[in-house]
Design a protein around this motif. Structure first.
Motif: not given
Length: 294
Positions: A70-99
């Protein structure tokens, strides 16, 4: 559903890739074909609402191959470093919102900035956009426009924001909650003038899509009966205003002319100072006979 794995295209020896994917603002059939490919091939899918993501993938006939977070307004700050680590590890991260497109009045901006700063490639799956759709169907000028997002909820802050936009000559696009639409339109009518043309676009591309066009004063009266659904408001820009000469006599005359037209003296001084490119204090002193320009 069979789909190629887009993650294979970008791996090699570079860091991962952040993909911002537009999702339908109404009809699922509006989803771009590439969205299904990206959903199936992503290592990580970051979603504003994981339940809505599951419904979307079900409608598209897609099986997610990666993990979902999950990646929403309430957890953006905490979840961003986690997703950045995944990107730096070579993963493809897809971000989608409700619309619509992520990061446009939706979660995503923080992650985009973090990825750019880290040298990670950022790309997008273009697709549905409430901003562009409303602008296109509004019947208002589209050659120049600006997007203002959501207005402040508090009346005073909203009025100040709109007052700052009163002289904006570009067509303006706003998002608004249905229960605040009447108040927003009334505030716009007060700030821009009741006869300023506008359009209220609700439930775009959905079954009950409606585009209501007219002067802001009439739109505010219409909204008093209640508005439902997702709302985008488009407002015509201000008519170009001729400048004011900066000599003393012209400044005094310009203020007097605006007072005769119904402006308060304070409003007239502010506008004349802006148009003439001189300090407000200078115009104030001229009008009140306080010794001329300082």
């Amino acid at each position: 559903m069979a789909a190629s794995d887009p993650s294979d295209r970008d791996r090699d020896d570079e860091p991962g890739v952040l993909v911002l994917a537009a999702t339908p603002i109404g009809r699922v059939a509006d989803a771009p074909p590439r969205l299904a490919e990206e959903l199936a091939g992503a290592d990580v899918v970051a979603a504003e609402d994981t339940r809505r993501l599951r419904r979307l993938t079900g409608d598209l006939g897609v099986t997610l191959g990666g993990r979902v977070v999950s990646y929403f307004e309430g957890n953006e700050s905490a979840r961003t470093p986690v997703l950045l680590d995944a990107l730096l590890a070579g993963e493809r991260v897809l971000l989608v919102t409700d619309a619509g497109m992520p990061s446009v009045s939706d979660p995503g901006y923080r992650l985009v900035v973090a990825a750019v700063d880290a040298g990670v490639r950022v790309t997008a799956v273009p697709g549905p956009s409430a901003v562009l759709t409303a602008l296109a169907v509004s019947g208002l000028p589209v050659d120049r426009f600006c997007f203002e997002g959501f207005l402040p909820r508090k009346a005073g802050e909203r009025s100040r924001r709109l007052a700052g936009l009163a002289a904006e000559e570009r067509t303006m696009v706003f998002f608004e909650a249905p229960h605040r639409t009447e108040a927003a339109l009334a505030a716009m009518a007060e700030a821009f003038g009741g006869d300023r043309p506008g359009a209220v676009c609700r439930e775009l591309t959905k079954t009950h899509e409606e585009v209501r066009r007219g002067p802001l004063e009439e739109l505010a009266a219409w909204a008093a009966d209640g508005v439902r659904g997702e709302v985008t408001v488009v407002v015509a820009g201000a008519a170009p205003v001729a400048g004011v000469a900066a000599d003393d006599d012209s400044l005094r005359a310009a203020v007097a002319e605006r007072e005769e037209q119904g402006m308060s003296r304070k409003e007239a001084i502010v506008e004349v100072a802006r148009l003439a490119g001189v300090p407000k204090r200078e115009v104030y002193n001229l009008v009140h006979g306080a010794g001329g320009a300082s």
